[in-house]
Design a protein around this motif. Structure first.
Motif, PDB file in Angstrom:
ATOM      1  N   VAL A 265       0.849  -1.204   0.000  1.00 37.33           N
ATOM      2  CA  VAL A 265       0.000   0.000   0.000  1.00 37.33           C
ATOM      3  C   VAL A 265       0.884   1.254   0.000  1.00 37.33           C
ATOM      4  O   VAL A 265       0.623   2.215  -0.722  1.00 37.33           O
ATOM      5  CB  VAL A 265      -0.963  -0.009   1.217  1.00 37.33           C
ATOM      6  N   ALA A 266       1.961   1.207   0.803  1.00 39.09           N
ATOM      7  CA  ALA A 266       2.848   2.381   0.889  1.00 39.09           C
ATOM      8  C   ALA A 266       3.634   2.583  -0.416  1.00 39.09           C
ATOM      9  O   ALA A 266       4.048   3.696  -0.726  1.00 39.09           O
ATOM     10  CB  ALA A 266       3.821   2.215   2.053  1.00 39.09           C
ATOM     11  N   ASP A 267       3.791   1.506  -1.181  1.00 41.40           N
ATOM     12  CA  ASP A 267       4.588   1.570  -2.410  1.00 41.40           C
ATOM     13  C   ASP A 267       3.687   1.970  -3.596  1.00 41.40           C
ATOM     14  O   ASP A 267       3.481   1.202  -4.529  1.00 41.40           O
ATOM     15  CB  ASP A 267       5.204   0.176  -2.633  1.00 41.40           C
ATOM     16  N   GLU A 268       3.158   3.193  -3.516  1.00 39.31           N
ATOM     17  CA  GLU A 268       2.155   3.630  -4.505  1.00 39.31           C
ATOM     18  C   GLU A 268       2.678   3.606  -5.941  1.00 39.31           C
ATOM     19  O   GLU A 268       1.961   3.286  -6.877  1.00 39.31           O
ATOM     20  CB  GLU A 268       1.683   5.043  -4.180  1.00 39.31           C
ATOM     21  N   LYS A 269       3.969   3.925  -6.076  1.00 42.33           N
ATOM     22  CA  LYS A 269       4.516   3.986  -7.441  1.00 42.33           C
ATOM     23  C   LYS A 269       4.890   2.601  -7.981  1.00 42.33           C
ATOM     24  O   LYS A 269       5.399   2.478  -9.090  1.00 42.33           O
ATOM     25  CB  LYS A 269       5.769   4.868  -7.448  1.00 42.33           C
ATOM     26  N   GLY A 270       4.697   1.578  -7.168  1.00 37.27           N
ATOM     27  CA  GLY A 270       5.009   0.214  -7.613  1.00 37.27           C
ATOM     28  C   GLY A 270       6.499  -0.018  -7.830  1.00 37.27           C
ATOM     29  O   GLY A 270       6.891  -0.721  -8.756  1.00 37.27           O
ATOM     30  N   GLU A 271       7.343   0.612  -6.978  1.00 34.84           N
ATOM     31  CA  GLU A 271       8.793   0.478  -7.165  1.00 34.84           C
ATOM     32  C   GLU A 271       9.327  -0.891  -6.733  1.00 34.84           C
ATOM     33  O   GLU A 271      10.385  -1.315  -7.168  1.00 34.84           O
ATOM     34  CB  GLU A 271       9.520   1.579  -6.374  1.00 34.84           C
ATOM     35  N   SER A 272       8.586  -1.567  -5.843  1.00 34.84           N
ATOM     36  CA  SER A 272       9.070  -2.876  -5.365  1.00 34.84           C
ATOM     37  C   SER A 272       8.668  -3.969  -6.357  1.00 34.84           C
ATOM     38  O   SER A 272       7.475  -4.180  -6.595  1.00 34.84           O
ATOM     39  CB  SER A 272       8.473  -3.202  -3.996  1.00 34.84           C
ATOM     40  N   SER A 273       9.662  -4.642  -6.899  1.00 38.64           N
ATOM     41  CA  SER A 273       9.376  -5.713  -7.861  1.00 38.64           C
ATOM     42  C   SER A 273       8.803  -6.935  -7.129  1.00 38.64           C
ATOM     43  O   SER A 273       8.909  -7.048  -5.910  1.00 38.64           O
ATOM     44  CB  SER A 273      10.670  -6.119  -8.560  1.00 38.64           C
ATOM     45  N   ASP A 274       8.217  -7.866  -7.892  1.00 41.48           N
ATOM     46  CA  ASP A 274       7.712  -9.102  -7.284  1.00 41.48           C
ATOM     47  C   ASP A 274       8.842  -9.851  -6.595  1.00 41.48           C
ATOM     48  O   ASP A 274       8.666 -10.443  -5.541  1.00 41.48           O
ATOM     49  CB  ASP A 274       7.098 -10.011  -8.369  1.00 41.48           C
ATOM     50  N   LYS A 275      10.025  -9.819  -7.214  1.00 44.71           N
ATOM     51  CA  LYS A 275      11.173 -10.523  -6.632  1.00 44.71           C
ATOM     52  C   LYS A 275      11.507  -9.902  -5.271  1.00 44.71           C
ATOM     53  O   LYS A 275      11.754 -10.612  -4.290  1.00 44.71           O
ATOM     54  CB  LYS A 275      12.361 -10.407  -7.614  1.00 44.71           C
ATOM     55  N   PHE A 276      11.495  -8.578  -5.197  1.00 48.91           N
ATOM     56  CA  PHE A 276      11.798  -7.941  -3.914  1.00 48.91           C
ATOM     57  C   PHE A 276      10.733  -8.316  -2.870  1.00 48.91           C
ATOM     58  O   PHE A 276      11.063  -8.631  -1.724  1.00 48.91           O
ATOM     59  CB  PHE A 276      11.876  -6.409  -4.042  1.00 48.91           C
ATOM     60  N   LEU A 277       9.449  -8.302  -3.264  1.00 54.12           N
ATOM     61  CA  LEU A 277       8.382  -8.617  -2.302  1.00 54.12           C
ATOM     62  C   LEU A 277       8.497 -10.067  -1.824  1.00 54.12           C
ATOM     63  O   LEU A 277       8.235 -10.385  -0.669  1.00 54.12           O
ATOM     64  CB  LEU A 277       7.007  -8.361  -2.925  1.00 54.12           C
ATOM     65  N   ARG A 278       8.927 -10.939  -2.717  1.00 55.33           N
ATOM     66  CA  ARG A 278       9.170 -12.342  -2.342  1.00 55.33           C
ATOM     67  C   ARG A 278      10.294 -12.409  -1.306  1.00 55.33           C
ATOM     68  O   ARG A 278      10.186 -13.066  -0.278  1.00 55.33           O
ATOM     69  CB  ARG A 278       9.499 -13.141  -3.618  1.00 55.33           C
ATOM     70  N   ASP A 279      11.405 -11.665  -1.556  1.00 56.61           N
ATOM     71  CA  ASP A 279      12.544 -11.660  -0.620  1.00 56.61           C
ATOM     72  C   ASP A 279      12.134 -11.103   0.741  1.00 56.61           C
ATOM     73  O   ASP A 279      12.526 -11.612   1.795  1.00 56.61           O
ATOM     74  CB  ASP A 279      13.693 -10.802  -1.178  1.00 56.61           C
ATOM     75  N   PHE A 280      11.330 -10.048   0.688  1.00 55.08           N
ATOM     76  CA  PHE A 280      10.838  -9.403   1.908  1.00 55.08           C
ATOM     77  C   PHE A 280      10.025 -10.406   2.754  1.00 55.08           C
ATOM     78  O   PHE A 280      10.228 -10.556   3.952  1.00 55.08           O
ATOM     79  CB  PHE A 280       9.961  -8.207   1.467  1.00 55.08           C
ATOM     80  N   GLY A 281       9.128 -11.128   2.071  1.00 55.85           N
ATOM     81  CA  GLY A 281       8.288 -12.106   2.765  1.00 55.85           C
ATOM     82  C   GLY A 281       9.093 -13.260   3.337  1.00 55.85           C
ATOM     83  O   GLY A 281       8.955 -13.610   4.519  1.00 55.85           O
TER      84      GLY A 281
END
Ligand code: HEM
Length: 496
Positions: A265-281
């Protein structure tokens, strides 16, 4: 604090250096071996790897070195390229595997997620729901022999599943249901993927990089396990992500407090790639699940073999929670079945707090930390550190040092954490390094204590855990301190 190395406690061979001793002990008793080497060398030891393999490292448990590396000269000690290569496929760019600007930004943002209004209550309510709705029912089944038989179960497996589901719920906003009432304890593929990777990562850390990279290309040995683990975790995380993205346009979904939703939600511009979100999780589920299930498992064992500690914990719960809250006590027909512990009561569970600290001291979930020097430096112990040198800090060994904890350092004594006035004694973080010290210290520390107190008090109040005879309890050689053979316990409901 400690003296410079006295004599080498490990044989150094021509060409292969000290690698044979390390490999041999890694398969038998890695943490005990490290502890012996550090102590025999006066707190800091220079390990010599094979010639031309860039595997030399400094092994230390000296608190003055800890203060220097993790706090005073923090800027000079990063995770280093070799360490990051070991964890690249697993954590990717997740916070524990980054240095510099990327780490700083993630740290700030994760810190603010922890402090968001309502987050703490959300986590505690999630935990309570999972505990009441699943963990207690599973244990109830085990007691009545509908589980694995004879009221016996591997408690390491149970708490690991419980903590995995619980962490997924507040990190990813999704309950994978690995601890489940309707099914028997069937395949725990994601948990196994984490465990397999962590065990195999030790090998990557102690052999020359070229060796494991070659094995990876061939897909043999522990590298085969690693690639299978990554595949399982990728499927799991990308699946969760896909489902979340489809729902994210709904206002109701955007209000969810789990970390992944809030980050997206905070990443409004969609800067976080799917790969990054996977790493984060993957990283945040690991940060909470592996540490918490480790401390819970060791604590259940230590309490089971120290009945006087168990008695004191129960007396404290009775005094602080049960007698103080007549409402819920009466609701359960004269006794408290499921203590809903308030924050204030939690703070007054001093003996339980001390028991958790004492467990962490002897059995730190993360037994060592690795750092790499950016520039030449001199450690307080007098050891010269060249640019690029790896430092392996043994938290396991530090928790067993007479110089810090006294002559009874090998004994399990929660009382050592309590002052004459009945308060918890504060030990500086560079001496009690379990949550690390300095700018990179654990972001989940206070949440961990709240969750641990809640789970342990509820478990011990309602159930009795006895050891099944004839098992050998020992740590596995892994980057997390799990038990090699699990923890088989007989579970029975307490009579009041
Ligand atoms: C008994 C429980 C725990 C212990 C002993 C523990 C220990 C640690 C340690 C030793 C580190 C340093 C790791 C490194 O730099 O390599 C760390 C970092 C971290 N921990 Fe924990 N942890 C615990 C629970 C948690 C929980 C429940 C969370 C929540 C997700 C959490 C989140 C983090 C995060 C985000 C970091 C990265 C900090 C950074 O790199 O700046 N921890 N923890």
């Amino acid at each position: 604090f400690l003296s410079k190395s006295k004599s080498a406690p490990v044989v150094e061979w021509p060409v292969v250096g000290m690698l044979p001793a390390l490999l041999w002990n890694a398969t038998t008793d890695l943490h005990g071996f490290v502890d012996r080497v550090v102590k025999e060398s006066g707190g800091t030891f220079v390990f010599k790897g094979p010639w031309f393999a860039k595997l030399d490292f400094v092994l230390t448990s000296d608190p003055m070195n800890a203060n220097h590396i993790f706090s005073k000269n923090f800027a000079n000690y990063g995770k280093g390229e070799d360490f990051m290569a070991v964890f690249e496929e697993f954590f990717g760019e997740g916070i524990v595997n980054t240095d510099g600007e990327s780490w700083k930004i993630q740290r700030q943002r994760i810190h603010s997620l922890f402090n968001k209004d309502g987050f703490e209550s959300f986590v505690m309510e999630t935990l309570q729901r999972k505990m009441e709705g699943t963990l207690f029912r599973v244990l109830g089944d085990i007691c009545s022999s509908r589980g694995l038989g004879d009221g016996q179960v591997d408690m390491q497996d149970v708490v690991s599943r419980f903590m995995f589901d619980n962490n997924c719920m507040w990190v990813l906003g999704f309950d994978p249901g690995y601890l489940c009432v309707d099914r028997r304890l069937d395949t725990f593929s994601c948990g196994k993927a984490y465990d397999d990777f962590e065990e195999a990562a030790i090998y990557r850390l102690i052999v020359p990089r070229g060796v494991w990279e070659f094995q990876r290309r061939l897909g043999v040995g522990s590298e085969k396990k690693i690639s299978q683990s990554i595949k399982i975790l990728d499927e799991f995380l990308y699946g969760v992500l896909k489902a979340k993205k489809q729902e994210l346009h709904k206002e109701e979904q955007r209000q969810q407090l789990d970390f992944l939703t809030q980050w997206m939600v905070a990443d409004e511009k969609g800067e976080s790639s799917d790969k990054f979100l996977r790493d984060f999780g993957v990283t945040l589920v690991a940060a909470g699940k592996d540490t918490m299930s480790s401390v819970l498992t060791w604590l259940l064992w230590l309490v089971a073999i120290h009945p006087e500690v168990e008695r004191k914990i129960l007396e404290e719960i009775e005094r602080v929670v049960v007698m103080a809250t007549p409402g819920p006590t009466q609701r359960e027909g004269g006794r408290l079945g499921f203590p809903i512990i308030t924050k204030d009561e939690m703070n007054r569970l001093v003996y339980l707090h001390a028991t958790i600290c004492e467990t962490l001291r002897l059995y730190p979930p993360a037994p060592f930390e690795v750092r790499c020097a950016v520039e030449d430096d001199m450690l307080p112990s007098g050891h010269l550190i060249h640019k690029g040198t790896r430092i392996l800090f043994s938290i396991y060994s530090m928790g067993k040092m007479k110089e810090i904890w006294g002559n009874d350092c090998m004994e399990f004594k929660p009382q050592r954490w309590i002052s004459e006035q009945g308060n918890i004694i504060h030990v500086p973080s560079y001496k009690f390094l379990n949550f690390l010290a300095g700018p990179r210290s654990c972001l989940g520390k206070s949440l961990s204590f709240m969750q641990l107190k809640f789970v342990v008090s509820n478990l011990l109040w309602n159930y009795k855990f006895d050891m099944v005879e004839g098992q050998l309890v020992k740590p596995l050689a892994s980057i997390m301190l799990t038990m090699e053979n699990g923890l088989k316990m007989r579970v029975s409901k307490r009579d009041f």
